[in-house]
Design a protein around this motif. Structure first.
Motif, PDB file in Angstrom:
ATOM      1  N   GLY A 172       0.787  -1.232   0.000  1.00  0.00           N
ATOM      2  CA  GLY A 172       0.000   0.000   0.000  1.00  0.00           C
ATOM      3  C   GLY A 172       0.814   1.276   0.000  1.00  0.00           C
ATOM      4  O   GLY A 172       0.251   2.366   0.175  1.00  0.00           O
ATOM      5  N   GLU A 173       2.124   1.178  -0.183  1.00  0.00           N
ATOM      6  CA  GLU A 173       2.981   2.354  -0.044  1.00  0.00           C
ATOM      7  C   GLU A 173       2.920   3.316  -1.224  1.00  0.00           C
ATOM      8  O   GLU A 173       3.542   4.385  -1.180  1.00  0.00           O
ATOM      9  CB  GLU A 173       4.425   1.917   0.219  1.00  0.00           C
ATOM     10  CG  GLU A 173       4.588   1.240   1.573  1.00  0.00           C
ATOM     11  CD  GLU A 173       6.048   1.026   1.938  1.00  0.00           C
ATOM     12  OE1 GLU A 173       6.924   1.637   1.284  1.00  0.00           O
ATOM     13  OE2 GLU A 173       6.303   0.266   2.887  1.00  0.00           O
ATOM     14  N   VAL A 174       2.200   2.958  -2.281  1.00  0.00           N
ATOM     15  CA  VAL A 174       2.027   3.897  -3.391  1.00  0.00           C
ATOM     16  C   VAL A 174       0.593   4.404  -3.488  1.00  0.00           C
ATOM     17  O   VAL A 174       0.264   5.176  -4.384  1.00  0.00           O
ATOM     18  CB  VAL A 174       2.421   3.253  -4.739  1.00  0.00           C
ATOM     19  CG1 VAL A 174       3.889   2.873  -4.744  1.00  0.00           C
ATOM     20  CG2 VAL A 174       1.549   2.052  -5.048  1.00  0.00           C
ATOM     21  N   ASP A 175      -0.260   3.994  -2.564  1.00  0.00           N
ATOM     22  CA  ASP A 175      -1.676   4.340  -2.662  1.00  0.00           C
ATOM     23  C   ASP A 175      -1.919   5.850  -2.641  1.00  0.00           C
ATOM     24  O   ASP A 175      -2.900   6.330  -3.220  1.00  0.00           O
ATOM     25  CB  ASP A 175      -2.470   3.685  -1.538  1.00  0.00           C
ATOM     26  CG  ASP A 175      -2.592   2.178  -1.698  1.00  0.00           C
ATOM     27  OD1 ASP A 175      -2.129   1.664  -2.745  1.00  0.00           O
ATOM     28  OD2 ASP A 175      -3.124   1.514  -0.793  1.00  0.00           O
ATOM     29  N   HIS A 176      -1.048   6.600  -1.993  1.00  0.00           N
ATOM     30  CA  HIS A 176      -1.201   8.054  -1.963  1.00  0.00           C
ATOM     31  C   HIS A 176      -0.645   8.715  -3.226  1.00  0.00           C
ATOM     32  O   HIS A 176      -0.845   9.926  -3.438  1.00  0.00           O
ATOM     33  CB  HIS A 176      -0.498   8.638  -0.741  1.00  0.00           C
ATOM     34  CG  HIS A 176       1.000   8.460  -0.753  1.00  0.00           C
ATOM     35  ND1 HIS A 176       1.600   7.220  -0.676  1.00  0.00           N
ATOM     36  CD2 HIS A 176       2.007   9.378  -0.855  1.00  0.00           C
ATOM     37  CE1 HIS A 176       2.916   7.377  -0.718  1.00  0.00           C
ATOM     38  NE2 HIS A 176       3.178   8.662  -0.829  1.00  0.00           N
ATOM     39  N   LEU A 177       0.025   7.926  -4.044  1.00  0.00           N
ATOM     40  CA  LEU A 177       0.666   8.456  -5.244  1.00  0.00           C
ATOM     41  C   LEU A 177      -0.091   8.127  -6.519  1.00  0.00           C
ATOM     42  O   LEU A 177      -0.129   8.930  -7.457  1.00  0.00           O
ATOM     43  CB  LEU A 177       2.087   7.887  -5.381  1.00  0.00           C
ATOM     44  CG  LEU A 177       3.080   8.218  -4.274  1.00  0.00           C
ATOM     45  CD1 LEU A 177       4.335   7.365  -4.434  1.00  0.00           C
ATOM     46  CD2 LEU A 177       3.433   9.702  -4.318  1.00  0.00           C
ATOM     47  N   ALA A 178      -0.663   6.928  -6.576  1.00  0.00           N
ATOM     48  CA  ALA A 178      -1.243   6.451  -7.829  1.00  0.00           C
ATOM     49  C   ALA A 178      -2.260   5.355  -7.563  1.00  0.00           C
ATOM     50  O   ALA A 178      -2.317   4.788  -6.474  1.00  0.00           O
ATOM     51  CB  ALA A 178      -0.126   5.910  -8.737  1.00  0.00           C
ATOM     52  N   ASP A 179      -3.058   5.077  -8.574  1.00  0.00           N
ATOM     53  CA  ASP A 179      -3.916   3.899  -8.559  1.00  0.00           C
ATOM     54  C   ASP A 179      -3.134   2.774  -9.212  1.00  0.00           C
ATOM     55  O   ASP A 179      -2.580   2.946 -10.307  1.00  0.00           O
ATOM     56  CB  ASP A 179      -5.219   4.161  -9.321  1.00  0.00           C
ATOM     57  CG  ASP A 179      -6.328   4.600  -8.396  1.00  0.00           C
ATOM     58  OD1 ASP A 179      -7.297   3.837  -8.244  1.00  0.00           O
ATOM     59  OD2 ASP A 179      -6.219   5.694  -7.799  1.00  0.00           O
ATOM     60  N   VAL A 180      -3.054   1.633  -8.554  1.00  0.00           N
ATOM     61  CA  VAL A 180      -2.279   0.507  -9.077  1.00  0.00           C
ATOM     62  C   VAL A 180      -3.182  -0.702  -9.222  1.00  0.00           C
ATOM     63  O   VAL A 180      -4.030  -0.968  -8.360  1.00  0.00           O
ATOM     64  CB  VAL A 180      -1.058   0.207  -8.167  1.00  0.00           C
ATOM     65  CG1 VAL A 180      -1.483  -0.075  -6.741  1.00  0.00           C
ATOM     66  CG2 VAL A 180      -0.240  -0.966  -8.714  1.00  0.00           C
ATOM     67  N   THR A 181      -3.030  -1.413 -10.320  1.00  0.00           N
ATOM     68  CA  THR A 181      -3.874  -2.563 -10.611  1.00  0.00           C
ATOM     69  C   THR A 181      -3.115  -3.515 -11.516  1.00  0.00           C
ATOM     70  O   THR A 181      -1.920  -3.330 -11.780  1.00  0.00           O
ATOM     71  CB  THR A 181      -5.184  -2.102 -11.269  1.00  0.00           C
ATOM     72  OG1 THR A 181      -6.093  -3.215 -11.365  1.00  0.00           O
ATOM     73  CG2 THR A 181      -4.957  -1.519 -12.646  1.00  0.00           C
ATOM     74  N   TYR A 182      -3.807  -4.545 -11.994  1.00  0.00           N
ATOM     75  CA  TYR A 182      -3.207  -5.417 -13.008  1.00  0.00           C
ATOM     76  C   TYR A 182      -4.284  -6.005 -13.899  1.00  0.00           C
ATOM     77  O   TYR A 182      -5.435  -6.163 -13.501  1.00  0.00           O
ATOM     78  CB  TYR A 182      -2.321  -6.511 -12.392  1.00  0.00           C
ATOM     79  CG  TYR A 182      -2.987  -7.473 -11.425  1.00  0.00           C
ATOM     80  CD1 TYR A 182      -3.502  -8.689 -11.863  1.00  0.00           C
ATOM     81  CD2 TYR A 182      -3.053  -7.189 -10.059  1.00  0.00           C
ATOM     82  CE1 TYR A 182      -4.067  -9.598 -10.973  1.00  0.00           C
ATOM     83  CE2 TYR A 182      -3.612  -8.081  -9.165  1.00  0.00           C
ATOM     84  CZ  TYR A 182      -4.120  -9.285  -9.626  1.00  0.00           C
ATOM     85  OH  TYR A 182      -4.692 -10.172  -8.744  1.00  0.00           O
ATOM     86  N   SER A 183      -3.895  -6.304 -15.139  1.00  0.00           N
ATOM     87  CA  SER A 183      -4.816  -6.847 -16.137  1.00  0.00           C
ATOM     88  C   SER A 183      -4.367  -8.198 -16.662  1.00  0.00           C
ATOM     89  O   SER A 183      -4.998  -8.766 -17.542  1.00  0.00           O
ATOM     90  CB  SER A 183      -4.972  -5.862 -17.302  1.00  0.00           C
ATOM     91  OG  SER A 183      -3.710  -5.576 -17.879  1.00  0.00           O
ATOM     92  N   THR A 184      -3.259  -8.690 -16.126  1.00  0.00           N
ATOM     93  CA  THR A 184      -2.787 -10.040 -16.403  1.00  0.00           C
ATOM     94  C   THR A 184      -2.165 -10.565 -15.122  1.00  0.00           C
ATOM     95  O   THR A 184      -1.634  -9.788 -14.324  1.00  0.00           O
ATOM     96  CB  THR A 184      -1.745 -10.073 -17.542  1.00  0.00           C
ATOM     97  OG1 THR A 184      -1.223 -11.412 -17.690  1.00  0.00           O
ATOM     98  CG2 THR A 184      -0.571  -9.147 -17.263  1.00  0.00           C
TER      99      THR A 184
END
Length: 277
Positions: A172-184
């Protein structure tokens, strides 16, 4: 259009609208034609960048609005016009990279850009980045160069490591910076500007349609969305009726209002024929 039917239908592309052969099944083509003729708004919502959209749109009976790059671009797929864009700035990219170096050492990075002219590469990658799929068209640059300009999305790759494990390693250390996800599931995670998802793009489109003021019912949702991977979760939760494909991963099944047939079985059309018979 009669309110006996949904007003807006949105769908993911890979693993959802198209089959494993990269073709849109005939049943899906037919129902798209029917819903558009009826006045419904049809939207593609995909992790694909704009440059990968034509191969799908060229198969369709209509060139729809599209939410691309997981929400970073809203475009008119007919004219190619970008209606809205949301970029990650270099300072944010550098901060994300610092977390990646600590939590996922050795990960290769790449970035999807909007080239200013024909000489610019839309996809740049560090020398240690390995593609998750066959895609030879990219410009290899230094690690720092990947982070030097605003981008639609940043990608991080650790071959052999499940994407879910990569995401968990960030804690969760980038949650304040960006939305992170994956599609594969194949060792690839994707970063977009904070608050930018397929759902945010669809909400902007819906606001300009009759869907903005219509009231859903148990029988007739105003908005319907289809997907199969974690980058579809926000979209499925946003829609009045979120549909997971039969081939979707368990987390998507759990978040959906309904699970349909697989993409190869035209699960998209199977659901929509409930309203467009």
């Amino acid at each position: 259009m009669s309110r006996a039917r949904p007003i807006l239908v949105a769908t993911d592309v890979d693993g959802t609208l198209i089959g494993s052969d990269d073709l849109v099944p005939a049943a899906n083509l037919a129902v798209v034609e029917d819903l558009v003729a009826d006045g419904a708004t049809f939207v593609l919502a995909t992790g694909r960048p704009p440059r990968w959209l034509a191969q799908v749109v060229d198969q369709l009976p209509v060139a729809p609005l599209a939410v691309c790059a997981n929400g970073a671009v809203i475009m008119d797929s007919g004219s190619g016009e970008f209606l809205e864009t949301s970029l990650l700035d270099p300072d944010t990219l550098a901060a994300i990279d610092e977390v990646l170096r600590e939590r996922l050492p050795g990960s290769g990075i790449a970035a999807e850009r909007l080239g200013a002219d024909a000489a610019d590469a839309d996809f740049v990658a560090s020398p240690d980045y390995e593609h998750a799929w066959i895609h030879p068209e990219h410009l290899e640059v230094g690690h720092a160069e990947v982070l030097s300009e605003p981008v639609l999305k940043l990608l991080a790759r650790v071959p052999g490591m499940p994407s879910a494990d990569m995401l968990a390693a960030l804690r969760g250390e980038v949650d304040h910076l960006a939305d992170v996800t994956y599609s594969t599931t194949n060792g690839l995670i994707e970063f977009a500007a904070r608050g930018v998802t397929k759902a945010s793009g669809l909400a902007r489109i819906a606001a300009s349609t009759a869907a903005a003021t219509a009231t859903p019912s148990a029988e007739v949702p105003v908005t319907v969305a289809f997907g199969d991977m974690p980058n579809d979760l926000e979209m499925l939760r946003w829609a009045d009726h979120g549909v997971a494909m039969g081939n979707a991963i368990p987390a998507v099944h759990a978040a959906a209002d309904e699970v349909t047939l697989t993409n190869d079985q035209a699960g998209f059309a199977h659901v929509l024929r409930r309203w467009w018979v």
